[in-house]
Design a protein around this motif. Structure first.
Motif, mmCIF file in Angstrom:
data_model
loop_
_atom_site.group_PDB
_atom_site.id
_atom_site.type_symbol
_atom_site.label_atom_id
_atom_site.label_comp_id
_atom_site.label_asym_id
_atom_site.label_seq_id
_atom_site.Cartn_x
_atom_site.Cartn_y
_atom_site.Cartn_z
ATOM 1 N N ASP A 184 -1.762 6.468 11.941
ATOM 2 C CA ASP A 184 -1.320 7.752 12.205
ATOM 3 C C ASP A 184 -1.549 8.739 11.192
ATOM 4 O O ASP A 184 -2.038 9.879 11.361
ATOM 5 N N GLY A 190 7.178 -2.784 6.157
ATOM 6 C CA GLY A 190 5.529 -2.860 6.150
ATOM 7 C C GLY A 190 5.311 -4.202 5.981
ATOM 8 O O GLY A 190 5.863 -5.291 6.117
ATOM 9 N N ASN A 191 3.947 -4.200 5.864
ATOM 10 C CA ASN A 191 3.110 -5.464 5.555
ATOM 11 C C ASN A 191 3.727 -6.259 4.346
ATOM 12 O O ASN A 191 3.857 -7.349 4.152
ATOM 13 N N THR A 202 7.176 -14.767 8.061
ATOM 14 C CA THR A 202 6.181 -13.981 7.182
ATOM 15 C C THR A 202 4.938 -14.547 6.945
ATOM 16 O O THR A 202 4.143 -14.586 8.163
ATOM 17 N N GLY A 210 -2.503 2.439 -1.521
ATOM 18 C CA GLY A 210 -2.393 1.337 -0.495
ATOM 19 C C GLY A 210 -3.350 1.322 0.591
ATOM 20 O O GLY A 210 -4.727 1.835 0.548
ATOM 21 N N GLY A 223 5.981 6.256 4.175
ATOM 22 C CA GLY A 223 5.910 4.668 4.408
ATOM 23 C C GLY A 223 6.810 4.073 3.367
ATOM 24 O O GLY A 223 7.347 4.773 2.357
ATOM 25 N N ALA A 264 2.944 -0.085 -1.659
ATOM 26 C CA ALA A 264 2.322 1.214 -2.296
ATOM 27 C C ALA A 264 3.369 2.339 -2.351
ATOM 28 O O ALA A 264 3.175 3.064 -3.463
HETATM 29 C C1 FAD Z 1 1.298 -12.129 5.941
HETATM 30 C C2 FAD Z 1 0.632 -11.134 5.152
HETATM 31 C C3 FAD Z 1 0.339 -11.485 3.575
HETATM 32 C C4 FAD Z 1 -0.104 -11.144 2.661
HETATM 33 N N1 FAD Z 1 -0.093 -11.421 1.514
HETATM 34 C C5 FAD Z 1 -0.616 -10.825 0.289
HETATM 35 C C6 FAD Z 1 -0.482 -11.127 -0.815
HETATM 36 O O1 FAD Z 1 -0.097 -12.167 -1.213
HETATM 37 N N2 FAD Z 1 -1.233 -10.418 -1.916
HETATM 38 C C7 FAD Z 1 -1.508 -9.191 -1.494
HETATM 39 O O2 FAD Z 1 -2.182 -8.339 -2.498
HETATM 40 N N3 FAD Z 1 -1.613 -8.838 -0.277
HETATM 41 C C8 FAD Z 1 -1.003 -9.248 0.635
HETATM 42 N N4 FAD Z 1 -1.319 -8.984 1.845
HETATM 43 C C9 FAD Z 1 -1.910 -7.812 2.213
HETATM 44 C C10 FAD Z 1 -0.898 -6.603 2.179
HETATM 45 O O3 FAD Z 1 -0.894 -6.190 3.642
HETATM 46 C C11 FAD Z 1 -0.973 -5.499 1.162
HETATM 47 O O4 FAD Z 1 -1.501 -5.884 -0.176
HETATM 48 C C12 FAD Z 1 0.227 -4.558 0.900
HETATM 49 O O5 FAD Z 1 1.550 -5.014 1.187
HETATM 50 C C13 FAD Z 1 -0.088 -3.366 1.519
HETATM 51 O O6 FAD Z 1 0.888 -2.588 1.208
HETATM 52 P P1 FAD Z 1 1.090 -0.652 1.588
HETATM 53 O O7 FAD Z 1 2.035 -0.358 1.144
HETATM 54 O O8 FAD Z 1 -0.157 -0.409 1.441
HETATM 55 O O9 FAD Z 1 1.534 -1.161 3.280
HETATM 56 P P2 FAD Z 1 2.854 -1.530 4.038
HETATM 57 O O10 FAD Z 1 3.287 -2.458 3.293
HETATM 58 O O11 FAD Z 1 2.361 -1.788 5.401
HETATM 59 O O12 FAD Z 1 3.397 -0.107 4.137
HETATM 60 C C14 FAD Z 1 3.157 0.866 5.025
HETATM 61 C C15 FAD Z 1 4.225 1.419 5.373
HETATM 62 O O13 FAD Z 1 4.134 2.827 6.199
HETATM 63 C C16 FAD Z 1 4.886 2.870 7.214
HETATM 64 N N5 FAD Z 1 4.300 3.872 8.212
HETATM 65 C C17 FAD Z 1 3.369 3.491 8.948
HETATM 66 N N6 FAD Z 1 3.035 4.527 9.657
HETATM 67 C C18 FAD Z 1 4.019 5.434 9.439
HETATM 68 C C19 FAD Z 1 4.369 6.805 9.991
HETATM 69 N N7 FAD Z 1 3.516 7.600 10.787
HETATM 70 N N8 FAD Z 1 5.552 7.487 9.308
HETATM 71 C C20 FAD Z 1 5.883 6.892 8.439
HETATM 72 N N9 FAD Z 1 5.937 5.770 8.042
HETATM 73 C C21 FAD Z 1 4.714 4.997 8.329
HETATM 74 C C22 FAD Z 1 5.131 1.416 7.590
HETATM 75 O O14 FAD Z 1 6.163 1.152 8.724
HETATM 76 C C23 FAD Z 1 5.187 0.625 6.606
HETATM 77 O O15 FAD Z 1 6.496 0.717 6.093
HETATM 78 C C24 FAD Z 1 -0.697 -9.791 3.003
HETATM 79 C C25 FAD Z 1 -0.432 -9.191 4.353
HETATM 80 C C26 FAD Z 1 0.213 -9.915 5.289
HETATM 81 C C27 FAD Z 1 0.390 -9.268 6.680
#
Ligand code: FAD
Length: 503
Positions: free
Chosen positions: A248, A47-48, A285, A465, A15, A19
């Motif tokens: 996944d 990602g998100n 966004t 994450g 990812g 995170a």
């Molecule tokens: C519109 C919006 C606004 C938000 N605003 C906030 C905010 O202001 N503050 C806050 O704390 N939270 C906010 N959030 C919540 C936010 O989703 C999380 O806090 C944070 O961005 C999640 O981070 P993450 O790294 O866990 O996931 P993500 O940033 O989603 O990263 C996951 C990554 O894994 C990749 N991936 C998935 N499956 C696979 C695979 N099989 N193989 C390889 N790669 C894969 C994806 O492509 C992605 O790049 C918001 C969310 C949204 C949608």
């Protein structure tokens, strides 16, 4: 590891959101060789995280604690910052999750929130005060009262955060392999993780490694998993962020014995523009959010109010409000404002086009033009506004805190910010539900190690994450997602590096 990604690497990070990248940077800082696998192409990467408002919820005693994070990117002259202590954070987590949040995981998130954001700032992630999300202008308009706990955000929000995290990966020469979804975790007969199977641009292959960090997000973008775990009603909802988080690796981890954890039927879902696209749009966004309902009314297609719009400050109700909207017919609601409260609408409302009129009756006609084909209850809508107005009690409206200005005799009652809708022109913004991320996931311990059903760490497997469950239930305090990912990102990266060394 070569550019083809064939050789062994110490730590493989799955990812490329906040995170995962904080984990990669942390593992690199511990001397490990690191590679990142990303499911999306380069254009849609991030990602998100890239969609976020960039708000980080962490502890601080006063504005001075924020200055080393903000640096020269902003000035504190026009903001009001109340203290946000660890006790405040614990109380918020307990209140919004009904006391269900895992105490040990919550402790790590809360206690390390400030130092982790300072660490990110030290790495070169720029931050600023969060005025637009959760911040409210004082009555004289001269200052902004920042949301308790949510006082800062990354500069240029999620887009800026994501760009800066990728810049830091580049500077550390950590390779990112795009269009390379991982789908299976490979283990030795001893149970130790030895690699990951991927489907890359050249086809399927296994990448060997000594440790893996899963940072691949929740399952909110999978209609299949939404339907299975959240329920049939969630099958068709709009997704606020990335289309690539389809659970996944949570499935792959459970296949090798990881324990599922947390509220698998729960999610973060908010009111968004009823015309928002099916998946997040990187040009908009988080700007489709419709979170100023506190200062107005929400009325459904049948013309009825269905919720206490003023239950609490926005960052404590917005994440559960989507679920309430989903229960309404066609998952549609109308947010009604007059000119007393229109100045308090978040600037994000500028991305929408409201229905507008000078009388409540004309307003109902305007709404009917767009939503009449769905069987809009025009007369009930008018009556609901009149009934609400008649129930509004005297008191002073104060948008910067829970003002106790309430209704008496309205159904349901509004407990704060209840002002009558009587100053035209009146506005209606149509809203629906958008899912943000899911609450259920795999179980990690306080070392960010993924554990099995006997709570034993799976050797070499770590996670951070949205893929990790046990933090949030039913609801969520705004800004805790990015902090949770970064706190456990830093821990997971360091521990994966140490596991790769055989320590
Ligand atoms: C519109 C919006 C606004 C938000 N605003 C906030 C905010 O202001 N503050 C806050 O704390 N939270 C906010 N959030 C919540 C936010 O989703 C999380 O806090 C944070 O961005 C999640 O981070 P993450 O790294 O866990 O996931 P993500 O940033 O989603 O990263 C996951 C990554 O894994 C990749 N991936 C998935 N499956 C696979 C695979 N099989 N193989 C390889 N790669 C894969 C994806 O492509 C992605 O790049 C918001 C969310 C949204 C949608």
């Amino acid at each position: 590891m070569s550019d083809s990604g064939n050789n062994q690497v110490d730590v493989l990070v799955i990812g490329a959101g906040n995170a995962a990248i904080t984990a990669a940077l942390s593992a690199h800082a511990e001397g490990a060789s690191v590679a990142v696998l990303e499911k999306s192409g380069k254009d849609l990467r991030g990602g998100n995280t890239r969609f976020t408002g960039g708000v980080f919820r962490h502890t601080y005693q006063n504005v001075d604690d924020l200055l080393p994070i903000i640096k020269d990117n902003d000035s504190p002259g026009d903001v009001i910052v109340d203290p946000y202590t660890a006790d405040d954070y614990y109380a918020d987590m307990a209140r919004v999750t009904g006391g269900r949040s895992d105490p040990a995981l919550t402790k790590v998130m809360v206690e390390r929130s400030y130092e982790t954001v300072c660490w990110m700032a030290g790495l070169g992630v720029p931050f600023e005060f969060s005025r637009a999300v959760g911040g409210v202008a004082t009555a004289d308009g001269k200052k902004t009262q920042l949301a308790p706990g949510g006082a800062i955000r990354s500069l240029h929000e999620g887009v800026g955060l994501s760009a800066n995290l990728f810049r830091l990966l580049d500077e550390a020469k950590i390779p990112v392999f795009y269009e390379t979804p991982a789908h299976r975790i490979v283990t030795a007969p001893s149970g130790e993780v030895t690699g990951v199977e991927v489907r890359g641009p050249e086809g399927g292959r296994t990448i060997d490694c000594r440790a893996v960090v899963l940072g691949s997000g929740g399952f909110q973008a999978s209609p299949n998993m939404r339907t299975s775990y959240l329920g049939a009603d969630w099958s068709l909802v709009k997704v606020r962020g990335t289309r690539f988080n389809t659970g996944d690796l949570a499935r792959a981890a459970m296949e090798i014995g990881a324990q599922s954890y947390g509220e698998w039927s729960g999610c973060h879902a908010t009111p968004i523009d009823s015309d928002a696209p099916t998946y997040g749009d990187l040009k908009l966004t988080d700007k489709t959010n419709r979170l100023s309902y506190l200062y107005g009314l929400m009325i459904n297609l049948d013309g009825k109010r269905f919720v206490d719009e003023g239950e609490d400050m926005v960052l404590y109700t917005y994440a559960k409000m989507g679920r309430k909207i989903l229960k309404q017919r066609n998952a549609v609601t109308f947010q009604v404002f007059d000119q007393k409260t229109a100045p308090y609408l978040e600037t994000r409302y500028n991305t929408g086009v409201p229905q507008e009129a000078n009388t409540i009756e004309e307003l109902a006609e305007e709404v009917d033009k767009k939503y009449g084909h769905m069987g809009f209850g025009k007369e009930a809508f008018i009556q609901s506004i009149h009934d609400y107005n008649a129930a509004v009690q005297a008191g002073e409206f104060d948008p910067t805190r829970k003002d106790g200005k309430h209704t008496k005799g309205a159904r349901p009652e509004k407990t704060n910010w209840a002002t009558s809708i009587d100053e035209p022109p009146y506005l209606v913004y149509g809203a629906t539900v958008g899912i943000t991320f899911t609450f259920g996931g795999i179980h990690v311990n306080t070392d960010a190690a993924v554990v099995d059903h006997l709570e034993r760490p799976i050797p070499g497997l770590f996670a951070t994450g949205e893929i990790a469950g046990g933090f949030f239930y039913q609801n969520y305090p705004g800004g805790a997602g990015l902090v949770r990912g970064a706190v456990f990102g830093k821990i997971s990266g360091a521990n994966a590096a140490s596991a790769a060394r055989g320590a």
